[in-house]
Motif scaffolding. Structure first.
Motif, PDB file in Angstrom:
ATOM      1  N   GLY C 273       0.909  -1.089   0.384  1.00 36.97           N
ATOM      2  CA  GLY C 273       0.074  -0.100   0.212  1.00 36.97           C
ATOM      3  C   GLY C 273       0.669   1.674   0.267  1.00 36.97           C
ATOM      4  O   GLY C 273       0.604   2.442   0.091  1.00 36.97           O
ATOM      5  N   ARG C 274       2.129   0.964  -0.274  1.00 37.91           N
ATOM      6  CA  ARG C 274       2.945   2.130   0.520  1.00 37.91           C
ATOM      7  C   ARG C 274       3.733   2.724  -1.142  1.00 37.91           C
ATOM      8  O   ARG C 274       4.129   3.463  -1.744  1.00 37.91           O
ATOM      9  N   ILE C 275       4.414   1.370  -1.241  1.00 41.09           N
ATOM     10  CA  ILE C 275       5.786   1.209  -2.551  1.00 41.09           C
ATOM     11  C   ILE C 275       5.337  -0.108  -2.878  1.00 41.09           C
ATOM     12  O   ILE C 275       6.157  -0.708  -2.101  1.00 41.09           O
ATOM     13  N   GLY C 297       5.506   8.614  -3.751  1.00 42.31           N
ATOM     14  CA  GLY C 297       6.372   7.219  -3.350  1.00 42.31           C
ATOM     15  C   GLY C 297       8.170   7.314  -2.780  1.00 42.31           C
ATOM     16  O   GLY C 297       8.563   6.550  -1.967  1.00 42.31           O
ATOM     17  N   ARG C 298       8.157   8.419  -2.936  1.00 40.94           N
ATOM     18  CA  ARG C 298       9.387   8.800  -2.946  1.00 40.94           C
ATOM     19  C   ARG C 298      10.022   8.707  -1.362  1.00 40.94           C
ATOM     20  O   ARG C 298      11.293   8.078  -1.268  1.00 40.94           O
ATOM     21  N   ASP C 309      10.315   2.962   8.670  1.00 41.51           N
ATOM     22  CA  ASP C 309       9.043   1.476   8.313  1.00 41.51           C
ATOM     23  C   ASP C 309       9.329   0.766   8.273  1.00 41.51           C
ATOM     24  O   ASP C 309      10.392   0.199   7.315  1.00 41.51           O
ATOM     25  N   LYS C 310       8.580  -0.876   8.105  1.00 43.72           N
ATOM     26  CA  LYS C 310       9.982  -1.790   8.464  1.00 43.72           C
ATOM     27  C   LYS C 310       8.612  -2.690   6.567  1.00 43.72           C
ATOM     28  O   LYS C 310       7.934  -2.732   6.677  1.00 43.72           O
ATOM     29  N   ALA C 311       9.989  -2.704   5.749  1.00 42.84           N
ATOM     30  CA  ALA C 311       9.419  -3.586   4.571  1.00 42.84           C
ATOM     31  C   ALA C 311       8.520  -5.229   4.836  1.00 42.84           C
ATOM     32  O   ALA C 311       9.531  -5.619   5.461  1.00 42.84           O
ATOM     33  N   ASP C 312       7.626  -5.278   3.904  1.00 47.49           N
ATOM     34  CA  ASP C 312       7.156  -6.415   3.745  1.00 47.49           C
ATOM     35  C   ASP C 312       7.840  -7.705   2.979  1.00 47.49           C
ATOM     36  O   ASP C 312       8.233  -8.575   4.077  1.00 47.49           O
ATOM     37  N   THR C 313       8.277  -7.294   2.012  1.00 44.08           N
ATOM     38  CA  THR C 313       9.534  -7.866   1.287  1.00 44.08           C
ATOM     39  C   THR C 313      10.639  -7.310   0.837  1.00 44.08           C
ATOM     40  O   THR C 313      11.025  -6.440   1.110  1.00 44.08           O
ATOM     41  N   LYS C 478       5.337   3.603  -7.278  1.00 46.64           N
ATOM     42  CA  LYS C 478       6.265   2.115  -8.115  1.00 46.64           C
ATOM     43  C   LYS C 478       7.569   3.033  -8.900  1.00 46.64           C
ATOM     44  O   LYS C 478       7.498   4.369  -9.270  1.00 46.64           O
ATOM     45  N   LYS C 479       8.911   2.254  -8.599  1.00 53.75           N
ATOM     46  CA  LYS C 479      10.084   2.913  -9.564  1.00 53.75           C
ATOM     47  C   LYS C 479      10.113   2.519 -10.822  1.00 53.75           C
ATOM     48  O   LYS C 479       9.857   0.851 -10.831  1.00 53.75           O
TER      49      LYS C 479
END
Ligand code: ATP
Ligand code: ATP
Ligand code: MG
Ligand code: MG
Lengths: 323, 347, 502, 336
Positions: C273-275, C297-298, C309-313, C478-479
């Motif tokens: 939901g964020r990046i 989303g920069r 923030d904690k990354a999910d993946t 999204k990059k």
């Protein structure tokens, strides 16, 4: 933490309600006679005054303040009402308005001090707390029993709800206050300004909101609620006494916060506070039903129940927060 | 010079304290006299310090908690708890050996610090609002204290125990030395290490502190433990002073007085800057007020009113808005903000 | 338009804060239907002037004449009643309220004493459309980035029919599209005869929109000029009191293709939901820019690299070995620094002094027991106060009393002091005057020259193009691509990517 | 003393579950068993007991005595501690009513304000027994009887003792008074009774009177203040309870005077501590306020509920007064 509970603002409320139901269920399973409409209604009958207090307090806390004077104001109101009725022999129609004005004036004063001299609410209302109790002592250190037709009527009347169940007039008063407050908090400028104030006073000021008026009104309203609660309490006790409602301010704050209002201000619901009161009420009831607890075990039990409740509430909130 | 002094956070509290003391002088000429009675300094001022010791201690702990935007309602109960534990441990200890004394002290302090840790845990790890978190202990703690004493007033017949709160050292009440020690400890930790800085930043803006790599959770933990520690010692003094433990009444409503002391001392309940010295003075103000009320024969039923009025005056005098209205001294209403940077050095 | 009577005249305004003379004898004259730019370095007194005008601070000396009569504004509430609306520099809204409410509170749409929520939401959406921003107005403001919040603040001020509109650095975190929209609206209001005060550190914006300029230099009134009589360089000269060698002087020999092993290497790092999952390499001494539109989303991307923030993946490699960053503390321990875009909420510690704010992160690294001696602190503070010429140059001043730009500088100092290997700058030049901007650019180039790797987020493409070796472009969280910054072609490429391919 | 207190406590707790299980059966048939309930004095009653709190050791002793008496007589006890809050007591009584107990015992935290709930009890046909403190309600049909001490009387006793003691002093006799919690019934009445007596002798003068909130700590603190301001010319200390007296005694000693000789010390309650003090010659007299009337109360309840006897509306607990010289041999016998 603030941000979090803000994002999922209704959550604490829902959590609280469900937990109340769970508690009630447990009580019903554990004790005979617990599962009855009257036991539930008694929560209102016995806590009508606390509900009214909580309503006023909710506004204060949402605005980021706190009001410690409410307990003592109850005592003072009851004292005033009692002495005017019994000693001065005035008619209720004079006594009621005077009693109501007691807390309102104190509230107004506190609001004024807090805003114009920007003093900390905690301290100002603490002084208010001392003052109100002190004044009730000055009226009399003895408790004054009230026996007047009007008060007896208010105290004695039972409004039947069928099946032998009943509520008292006080409950009706309390519910009216609640409805009024819910409306105010959701649908009036004042109500919304309270939230803004709690969010950030500086912003509220820069957004050109009437900070002064709102702030003072908040404490005045809380004071009024305290007085009203004081009257209801007087109906409940049929007496005025300087030691009435000792430490009730904390019960109220606890109820409000349990009801999901943030002490840091900016978020909360009147409805939540009502549930909060019911929770504290049901804890009390369970203790009595337990019927074996000595003084200290009572205290410990209250603490433990409070703990489980609060932690569960937090856990539910955290769990349901999308990762 | 005077100007900078006026700016200091401590100025007005001190003024108030002096005024209250002077009022006493008015009623009792010999108020400021300190004579030596059988090898001990005696006099109202000594008494105020002595009596005020527990409150000062509690307030020191409370100051740090409040600086983190928290509040600790549990202290009153912790006082009772500490007294109860200590008293029961030494209740029927034999004279002579000091072992029981130290055992009692250690045990009491340990348990109370655990209690503090418990508060810290609820606040920092579970994220319960401080006021509710500590409310739990406020209720249950007293219960436990009574459980320990079985609702009786445990009387202590073991003399060494009475030294903590009743003893004298170098002609001064021992409790005063305890306060000084704890105060120095607190001052050292907060001013000679970065702890003070961290506490203030966590209290002032938690998120920013987190992003600056400060472990706010541990900071919170520590302040609550410290508060428990202070309460424990306060409780020891109180109970030792009357050589007994009263689970139900010991330290009743101390939390309010402590918070009051902290705020009078100039620390804001919104967290951030804190002023330990201010707190001490605040506590002394409250104590001398109480003593005054007792000694100048105010009828008990008016105690509350007097207290209320004094508290109000104290707050008003500290409010720049009020002063500017009355003495017309300060100009811009925002100007006051920059008073803050003074006083830090003083505290 | 000069012949018509001025709408607002401020004359000989003085304002002193303890220890700081913020304004001395400043004048401002506003005519109906003009856009009046208020220019000055950081700490020149722009915001203060605005605040005394709108009754936030009391005026020490001087007169304010509004439509011919003397006025004494007691509070922002007053000011609004008189028809003066303001967007203050720092976003001053209530993040605990919904977007709608933030726009309407104070002048809610009522019908017989009852707030009309539905209607307000509808109106709010329309209003934001005018600034073509399309967001869920019922969500809490706190769920949106500073940029959005700034737009909302503007929308709020546009919602009233005022006679005077004051915008204090409204564009500091917007990018060109938003700005274009804003200007369209401003021009419309202008034609309706509204008098508008516009504060900005972007010269081109100033020259694009305004008719006249009033220049302040540290509290003093320098002069009032018609835009056409005051070429840029002259203006800058008047602002800083000396000639400025323009940014163009910044040039760095671009690192050709990446060599050696990446000091920071993210592999499909993501947060739901964020990046979206992304890869990113950062090499020693390299400056990588993140370009993207508002909300692309920069910030999110950056926050993951810092453990904010904690990354999910995904996984993160720091100079080769795998690391999991759960907290900023860990990141800092790994010599990573992150200067947040949200100065107010995530940056300054308002109650503390400049000095304390500066050393905070460094002290955080040392832990609580190894206290940096007051003396050392002083040295550091003085050094960086000079380096970034922070005003007032008094390290014991509370940071909350600093001007916006100066606060930003302190934030920069906080992280530079930790002298990290990887420095993440999220909108570091927000609200900073050109002089300082140039300084910071220079500094970045210098640091990267000394081997520091920098991840640079900025709304201003020029800044990125001027300083970065590589530019990662983001779109919709999204990059989307990575472009090596070589020639004048790059700008075009980047912009097409940002806008969404061809 | 505390020992057997603990025991009753302990047993009370251990058989909680099983008492609960038969609560159900109990309460169920007790409802229809009401009519036929008269035969056999050995019938098991469900008794609700609403206590004020545990504010003093006197109170705790009282609680224990009551609990012990009820359970020993084979009745089932439903106990509720009011935590010194009237509203809690009212809630408790309400709950007892909903639980259909056979009798309610309660010690009101304050005399006023129980009309409504007592009425409810009466309507539910549950007899109420007032313990220790009375209520002031005209309609005395609301309670079966009041068994307890008379605080005013205690005050008088104290006064009388002092008058005799000082018979051959030709005054002025300066008295300092340590009041109980301001507004509490014992404080008000003990003050009233005492002043009533000494009021007739103008050689007595109360020079200072301040609240010691019934606690040792406060008692000591206040006494210190008194000594500061009036020092040697204090002749008598009258404390509304022994705890405060004990605290004050410490203060007197620390000040350098001899409690019991230089300053006559009068207390109320006759708790163990007081006897120790008297035995040590530091305290002159304590007026007993006997908390151990549990058995007496249970007797009355059985009389009324099972045998249906009418009772006196007011039954005094037999209480006496103890002086220094008795203290020595009585000390071991004191239970609390
Ligand atoms: N409340 C305050 N107390 C003390 N000094 C202040 C206060 N507010 C502003 N100042 C000082 O006044 C001066 C002007 O500040 P101001 O915010 O007006 O600058 P500015 O022109 O808005 O700068 P920027 O472009 O960075 O926003 C600064 O030196 C600042 O430190
Ligand atoms: N246009 C938008 N629509 C909806 N939400 C947005 C938008 N822009 C930002 N947000 C919210 O703000 C949050 C922060 O976005 P983020 O700051 O990462 O974007 P950004 O590229 O950094 O843009 P900026 O830094 O200019 O705000 C996003 O997660 C999103 O919730
Ligand atoms: Mg500015
Ligand atoms: Mg961003």
């Amino acid at each position: 933490m603030k941000k979090l509970s803000l994002d999922y603002k209704q959550l604490p409320l829902i959590a609280t309600m469900s937990l109340f139901i769970v508690m009630f269920a447990i009580g019903s399973m554990r004790y005979t006679g617990f599962l009855s409409t009257q036991v539930f209604l008694n929560l209102f009958v016995d806590n009508a005054f606390l509900i009214i207090l909580a309503v006023g307090m909710t506004f204060v806390i949402i605005s980021g303040g706190i009001d410690l004077s409410v307990g003592s104001v109850i005592a003072l109101t009851s004292m005033v009402a009692a002495s005017l009725t019994m000693n001065a022999g005035l008619s209720p129609w004079i006594v009621i308005p005077i009693s109501l004005s007691v807390g309102t004036i104190i509230g107004l004063g506190q609001g004024y001090l807090i805003h114009y001299y920007n003093l900390q609410p905690f301290i100002v209302t603490l002084a208010g707390m001392f003052l109100a109790r002190g004044l009730s002592y000055l009226i009399s250190v003895e408790s004054i029993a009230i026996s007047s037709p009007f008060f007896d009527y208010m105290a004695g009347t039972r409004i039947p709800l069928g099946g032998g169940n009943f509520i008292s007039i006080s409950v009706v008063i309390a519910l009216i206050v609640v409805l009024f407050a819910v409306y105010v908090s959701l649908f009036t400028k004042f109500g919304r300004n309270v939230y803004a104030l709690g969010g950030s006073e500086q912003s509220a000021l820069l957004m050109g909101l009437p900070v002064a008026r709102t702030k003072i009104l908040i404490y005045t309203f809380s004071g009024f609620c305290a007085s009203l609660a004081g009257l209801v309490f007087t109906f409940y006790m049929l007496s005025g006494y300087a030691l009435h409602a000792n430490g009730m301010e904390l019960d109220t704050i606890a109820a409000v916060v349990i009801g999901g209002t943030l002490l840091t201000g900016g978020a909360g619901y009147v409805a939540g506070s009502v549930v909060g009161v019911l929770i504290t009420g049901i804890i009390q009831t369970m203790i009595v039903f337990e019927g074996t607890l000595s003084a200290w075990w009572t205290k410990i039990a209250i603490g433990v129940l409070l703990f489980f409740f609060i932690v569960l509430q937090r856990v539910i909130v955290l769990r349901t927060k999308p990762k | 010079m005077l100007k900078s002094l006026m700016k200091s956070k401590l100025f007005w509290p001190i003024v108030i304290l002096v005024i209250i003391l002077l009022i006493n002088l008015f009623f009792d000429r010999g108020f400021f006299q300190i004579e030596v009675r059988n090898g001990r300094l005696a006099g109202s001022l000594v008494d105020i310090l002595n009596r005020g010791a527990p409150l000062m201690l509690i307030s020191i702990g409370m100051t740090l908690v409040i600086a983190t935007k928290g509040i600790d309602l549990g202290v009153g109960s912790v006082i009772a708890l500490s007294g109860a534990i200590a008293a029961t441990t030494v209740a029927d200890a034999s004279e002579g050996s000091l072992a029981p004394l130290f055992a009692a002290i250690a045990l009491a302090i340990f348990v109370c610090m655990v209690a503090g840790a418990w508060n810290g845990f609820l606040v920092s790890r579970i994220g319960v609002q401080p006021i509710v978190a500590t409310l739990i202990l406020m209720v249950a703690g007293r219960g436990v204290a009574q459980l320990v004493t079985q609702g009786q007033i445990t009387t202590v017949y073991y003399d060494p125990y009475t030294f903590i709160g009743g003893g004298y050292l170098l002609g001064l009440p021992f409790s005063i030395f305890i306060v000084v020690a704890v105060l120095l400890l607190a001052l050292f930790v907060t001013r000679k290490t970065a702890m003070g800085l961290f506490i203030e930043s966590v209290g002032s803006n938690p998120e920013a502190s987190r992003l600056s790599g400060i472990n706010s959770k541990n900071i919170l933990m520590m302040v609550y433990i410290f508060s428990g520690f202070c309460a424990a010692i306060g409780g020891l003094i109180l109970s030792s002073n009357v050589a007994s433990a009263d689970g139900n009444n010991a330290g009743l409503w101390y939390e309010l007085d402590a918070i009051l002391a902290v705020v009078i001392g100039g620390t804001s309940l919104m967290g951030g800057r804190f002023y330990l010295m201010g707190t001490i003075i605040g506590a002394l103000i409250i104590q001398s007020l109480t003593t005054t009320i007792y000694s100048i024969g105010i009828p008990p039923e008016t105690n509350m009113v007097v207290k209320a009025i004094v508290v109000l005056i104290v707050c008003l005098l500290q409010s720049p808005e009020f002063r500017s209205k009355v003495f017309g001294s300060f100009k811009a209403k925002k100007a006051v903000e920059s008073e803050d940077d003074k006083g830090v050095t003083l505290s | 338009m000069k012949e018509q009577a001025p709408r607002l005249v401020m004359e000989g305004i003085d304002k002193e804060f303890p220890g700081v003379k913020a304004l001395s004898n400043v004048n401002l004259t506003l005519y109906p239907g003009e856009v009046h730019a208020l220019m000055g370095e950081n700490g020149a007194g722009k915001s203060t002037l605005i605040k005394v005008l709108t009754g936030v601070y009391t005026i020490d000396k001087g007169t304010v004449t509004y439509e011919g009569k003397d006025i004494h504004v007691k509070s922002p509430h007053d000011a609004q009643d008189m028809g003066i609306t303001t967007v203050y520099q720092e976003v001053n809204l209530c993040t605990n309220l919904s977007v709608t409410e933030n726009i309407f509170i104070g002048r809610e749409i009522m019908k017989n004493g009852r707030i009309k929520w539905k209607e307000m939401n509808k109106r709010a959406v329309e209003l934001l459309k005018r600034l073509n921003l399309d967001i869920d107005v019922t969500k809490l403001l706190s769920s949106y980035s500073v940029a959005i919040q700034q737009m909302v603040a503007i929308a709020r001020s546009l919602n009233v029919s005022a006679k005077v509109l004051i915008l204090d650095e409204p564009t500091s975190s917007l990018d060109r599209d938003e700005v274009k929209q804003l200007f369209a609206v401003i021009n419309k209001l202008k034609s309706e005869g509204m008098a508008i005060v516009f504060v900005s550190h972007f010269l081109e914006q100033v020259y694009e929109i305004s008719d006249r300029i009033t220049v302040l230099r540290n509290g003093e009134w320098v002069g009032e000029y018609a835009i056409e009589d005051l070429p840029r360089l002259e203006l800058v000269g008047k602002m800083i009191g000396k000639e400025l060698n323009e940014m163009s002087s910044i040039s760095k020999e671009r690192k050709s293709s990446v060599k050696g092993e990446a000091i920071l290497h993210a592999q499909n790092l993501s947060k739901k939901g964020r990046i979206e999952p992304y890869d990113l390499e950062l090499h020693k001494g390299e400056i990588v820019g993140l370009a993207g539109l508002l909300g692309s989303g920069r910030t999110e991307l950056a926050r993951l690299l810092f453990g904010a923030d904690k990354a999910d993946t995904g996984e993160l490699k720091i100079s080769g070995n795998k690391k999991v960053l759960k907290t900023p503390k860990q990141a800092i321990a790994n010599r990573i620094a992150f200067c947040s875009e949200d100065r107010k909420a995530e940056g300054i510690i308002p109650e503390l002094t400049i000095r304390e704010n500066m050393i905070l992160a460094m002290q955080g690294m040392y832990g609580w027991f190894k206290y940096i001696s007051k003396k050392r602190q002083m040295e550091i503070a003085d050094e960086y106060t000079k380096l970034l010429n922070i005003n007032p140059p008094n390290p014991e001043q509370l940071i909350k009393n600093l001007s916006g730009g100066n606060q930003q500088k302190v934030m920069l100092a906080r992280w530079l002091i930790t002298n990290p290997e990887v420095l993440i700058l999220d909108e570091p030049t927000r609200g900073i005057d050109i002089g300082a901007k140039t300084e910071i650019m220079k500094l970045m180039v210098k640091l990267s020259g000394e081997g520091m790797s920098i991840l640079f987020i900025s709304g201003e493409l020029e800044e990125i193009l001027r300083t970065c070796d590589r530019i990662a472009v983001l779109r919709d969280r999204k990059k989307v691509s990575e472009i090596v910054n070589k020639d004048h072609q790059t700008q075009h490429e980047v912009m097409t990517e940002m806008a969404g391919g061809v | 003393a505390c020992g057997d207190a603990e025991e009753t406590e302990g047993t009370g707790n251990t058989d909680t579950p099983e008492t609960e299980t038969d609560t159900e059966t109990e309460t169920d048939n007790s409802s229809e068993g009401e009519a036929s309930g008269d035969e056999g004095a050995s019938e098991k009653l469900v008794i609700g007991f609403s206590q004020v709190g545990a504010e003093s050791e006197w109170r705790t002793a009282n609680t224990e005595s009551m609990k012990a008496a009820i359970t020993d007589a084979g009745h089932e006890l439903k106990f509720s501690d009011g935590q010194q809050k009237q509203e809690n007591q009212i809630k408790a009584i309400r709950t007892f009513i909903t639980q259909k107990v056979d009798a309610i015992v309660f010690s009101p935290v304050v005399e006023t304000g129980f009309e409504t709930v007592l009425q409810e009890a009466k309507d539910a046909g549950i007899p109420v027994f007032l313990a220790d403190r009375s209520v002031d309600i005209e309609d005395d049909s609301l309670w079966a009887t009041f068994l307890g001490s008379d605080f005013v009387e205690e005050g008088r006793k104290a006064g009388n003792w002092l008058v005799e003691e000082m018979a051959d002093e030709e005054g002025p006799v300066n008295i300092v008074e340590l009041q109980g919690t301001v507004g509490s019934a014992p404080a008000n009445d003990r003050k009233e009774g005492f002043e009533e007596i000494i009021g007739d002798h103008d050689k007595f003068e109360i020079i200072k009177s301040q609240t010691g909130e019934f606690t040792r700590a406060k008692g000591k603190e206040v006494m210190e203040a008194f000594l500061k301001s009036d020092g040697e010319n204090i002749d008598v200390l009258y404390a509304h309870n022994d705890d405060m007296a004990i605290g004050a005694i410490q203060a007197i000693e620390e000040y350098g005077l001899k409690p019991g000789e230089d300053i006559i010390v009068i207390g109320v309650d006759a708790v163990k501590g007081a006897f120790e003090a008297m035995a040590a010659g530091k305290m002159n007299v304590t007026i007993e306020c006997n908390p151990l009337f549990g058995p007496q109360m249970v007797e009355l309840i059985e009389k009324h509920v099972i045998d249906g006897e009418e009772l006196e509306k007011r039954i005094a607990v037999e209480e006496s007064m103890y002086t220094m010289d008795q203290a020595e041999e009585l000390l071991p016998t004191r239970k609390y």
